[in-house]
Design a protein around this motif. Structure first.
Motif, PDB file in Angstrom:
ATOM      1  N   UNK A  86       0.844  -1.198   0.000  1.00  0.00           N
ATOM      2  CA  UNK A  86       0.000   0.000   0.000  1.00  0.00           C
ATOM      3  C   UNK A  86       0.882   1.252   0.000  1.00  0.00           C
ATOM      4  N   UNK A  87       1.918   1.249   0.820  1.00  0.00           N
ATOM      5  CA  UNK A  87       2.831   2.390   0.886  1.00  0.00           C
ATOM      6  C   UNK A  87       3.474   2.650  -0.473  1.00  0.00           C
ATOM      7  N   UNK A  88       3.909   1.583  -1.132  1.00  0.00           N
ATOM      8  CA  UNK A  88       4.497   1.728  -2.468  1.00  0.00           C
ATOM      9  C   UNK A  88       3.481   2.298  -3.460  1.00  0.00           C
ATOM     10  N   UNK A  89       2.260   1.767  -3.419  1.00  0.00           N
ATOM     11  CA  UNK A  89       1.222   2.233  -4.339  1.00  0.00           C
ATOM     12  C   UNK A  89       0.862   3.693  -4.085  1.00  0.00           C
ATOM     13  N   UNK A  90       0.793   4.082  -2.822  1.00  0.00           N
ATOM     14  CA  UNK A  90       0.497   5.479  -2.486  1.00  0.00           C
ATOM     15  C   UNK A  90       1.590   6.386  -3.041  1.00  0.00           C
ATOM     16  N   UNK A  91       2.839   5.953  -2.961  1.00  0.00           N
ATOM     17  CA  UNK A  91       3.934   6.732  -3.536  1.00  0.00           C
ATOM     18  C   UNK A  91       3.776   6.893  -5.043  1.00  0.00           C
ATOM     19  N   UNK A  92       3.420   5.799  -5.723  1.00  0.00           N
ATOM     20  CA  UNK A  92       3.199   5.871  -7.177  1.00  0.00           C
ATOM     21  C   UNK A  92       2.037   6.792  -7.499  1.00  0.00           C
ATOM     22  N   UNK A  93       0.964   6.666  -6.728  1.00  0.00           N
ATOM     23  CA  UNK A  93      -0.215   7.507  -6.961  1.00  0.00           C
ATOM     24  C   UNK A  93       0.140   8.978  -6.770  1.00  0.00           C
ATOM     25  N   UNK A  94       0.845   9.269  -5.713  1.00  0.00           N
ATOM     26  CA  UNK A  94       1.231  10.659  -5.422  1.00  0.00           C
ATOM     27  C   UNK A  94       2.091  11.220  -6.556  1.00  0.00           C
ATOM     28  N   UNK A  95       3.058  10.429  -7.008  1.00  0.00           N
ATOM     29  CA  UNK A  95       3.928  10.879  -8.093  1.00  0.00           C
ATOM     30  C   UNK A  95       3.123  11.166  -9.368  1.00  0.00           C
ATOM     31  N   UNK A  96       2.222  10.268  -9.712  1.00  0.00           N
ATOM     32  CA  UNK A  96       1.400  10.467 -10.917  1.00  0.00           C
ATOM     33  C   UNK A  96       0.484  11.675 -10.767  1.00  0.00           C
ATOM     34  N   UNK A  97      -0.110  11.846  -9.598  1.00  0.00           N
ATOM     35  CA  UNK A  97      -0.996  12.998  -9.383  1.00  0.00           C
ATOM     36  C   UNK A  97      -0.219  14.313  -9.456  1.00  0.00           C
ATOM     37  N   UNK A  98       0.999  14.321  -8.918  1.00  0.00           N
ATOM     38  CA  UNK A  98       1.811  15.528  -8.991  1.00  0.00           C
ATOM     39  C   UNK A  98       2.143  15.856 -10.443  1.00  0.00           C
ATOM     40  N   UNK A  99       2.480  14.841 -11.221  1.00  0.00           N
ATOM     41  CA  UNK A  99       2.774  15.070 -12.639  1.00  0.00           C
ATOM     42  C   UNK A  99       1.529  15.490 -13.405  1.00  0.00           C
ATOM     43  N   UNK A 100       0.363  15.058 -12.944  1.00  0.00           N
ATOM     44  CA  UNK A 100      -0.872  15.393 -13.662  1.00  0.00           C
ATOM     45  C   UNK A 100      -1.205  16.874 -13.565  1.00  0.00           C
ATOM     46  N   UNK A 101      -0.664  17.549 -12.562  1.00  0.00           N
ATOM     47  CA  UNK A 101      -0.951  18.975 -12.401  1.00  0.00           C
ATOM     48  C   UNK A 101       0.052  19.851 -13.141  1.00  0.00           C
ATOM     49  N   UNK A 138       2.289  21.198 -16.570  1.00  0.00           N
ATOM     50  CA  UNK A 138       1.862  21.783 -17.838  1.00  0.00           C
ATOM     51  C   UNK A 138       1.408  20.735 -18.842  1.00  0.00           C
ATOM     52  N   UNK A 139       2.105  19.622 -18.898  1.00  0.00           N
ATOM     53  CA  UNK A 139       1.789  18.602 -19.895  1.00  0.00           C
ATOM     54  C   UNK A 139       0.730  17.610 -19.420  1.00  0.00           C
ATOM     55  N   UNK A 142       0.003  11.517 -19.953  1.00  0.00           N
ATOM     56  CA  UNK A 142      -0.372  10.946 -21.238  1.00  0.00           C
ATOM     57  C   UNK A 142      -1.315   9.763 -20.992  1.00  0.00           C
ATOM     58  N   UNK A 143      -1.759   9.162 -22.047  1.00  0.00           N
ATOM     59  CA  UNK A 143      -2.750   8.084 -21.937  1.00  0.00           C
ATOM     60  C   UNK A 143      -2.238   6.915 -21.096  1.00  0.00           C
ATOM     61  N   UNK A 144      -1.002   6.536 -21.293  1.00  0.00           N
ATOM     62  CA  UNK A 144      -0.426   5.416 -20.542  1.00  0.00           C
ATOM     63  C   UNK A 144      -0.334   5.749 -19.053  1.00  0.00           C
ATOM     64  N   UNK A 145       0.024   6.978 -18.741  1.00  0.00           N
ATOM     65  CA  UNK A 145       0.120   7.390 -17.334  1.00  0.00           C
ATOM     66  C   UNK A 145      -1.260   7.457 -16.686  1.00  0.00           C
ATOM     67  N   UNK A 146      -2.258   7.918 -17.421  1.00  0.00           N
ATOM     68  CA  UNK A 146      -3.629   7.937 -16.885  1.00  0.00           C
ATOM     69  C   UNK A 146      -4.105   6.518 -16.613  1.00  0.00           C
ATOM     70  N   UNK A 147      -3.779   5.602 -17.515  1.00  0.00           N
ATOM     71  CA  UNK A 147      -4.148   4.197 -17.307  1.00  0.00           C
ATOM     72  C   UNK A 147      -3.422   3.628 -16.095  1.00  0.00           C
ATOM     73  N   UNK A 148      -2.159   3.992 -15.943  1.00  0.00           N
ATOM     74  CA  UNK A 148      -1.385   3.524 -14.785  1.00  0.00           C
ATOM     75  C   UNK A 148      -1.974   4.062 -13.497  1.00  0.00           C
TER      76      UNK A 148
END
Length: 83
Positions: free
Chosen positions: A12-27, A29-30, A33-39
């Motif tokens: 869970x801790x690992x997944x939360x880290x991945x989620x946080x990283x993806x959410x930070x990147x989602x905010x 400018x770019x 991408x589709x693969x990251x949204x799926x991830x």
């Protein structure tokens, strides 16, 4: 806490880290991408499954059952609790 529950919490801790990283990147400018949204969607589902598994294992143990009998539920079942 038994080893299996600790392993679930570590995952869970690992997944939360991945989620946080993806959410930070989602905010950014770019955005994602589709693969990251799926991830991100896959990580969210895995988190729901892990939390469900952990809660059910703890409940099984609390009431005298063997938590090792509890298995991960399919994503469709975990994701449709409210339906």
């Amino acid at each position: 806490m038994d080893n299996a529950n600790q392993e679930i919490l570590d995952h869970i801790t690992d997944l939360v880290g991945m989620e946080r990283e993806l959410r930070e990147r989602s905010t950014g400018k770019l955005g994602l991408d589709e693969a990251e949204r799926a991830r991100l969607a896959a990580v969210e589902i895995q988190l729901d499954q892990c939390w469900d598994l952990l809660r059910r294992r703890e409940a099984k143990a609390e009431f005298g059952g063997n938590p090792d009998d509890v298995r991960t539920r399919p994503a469709a079942q975990v994701e449709n609790y409210e339906n």
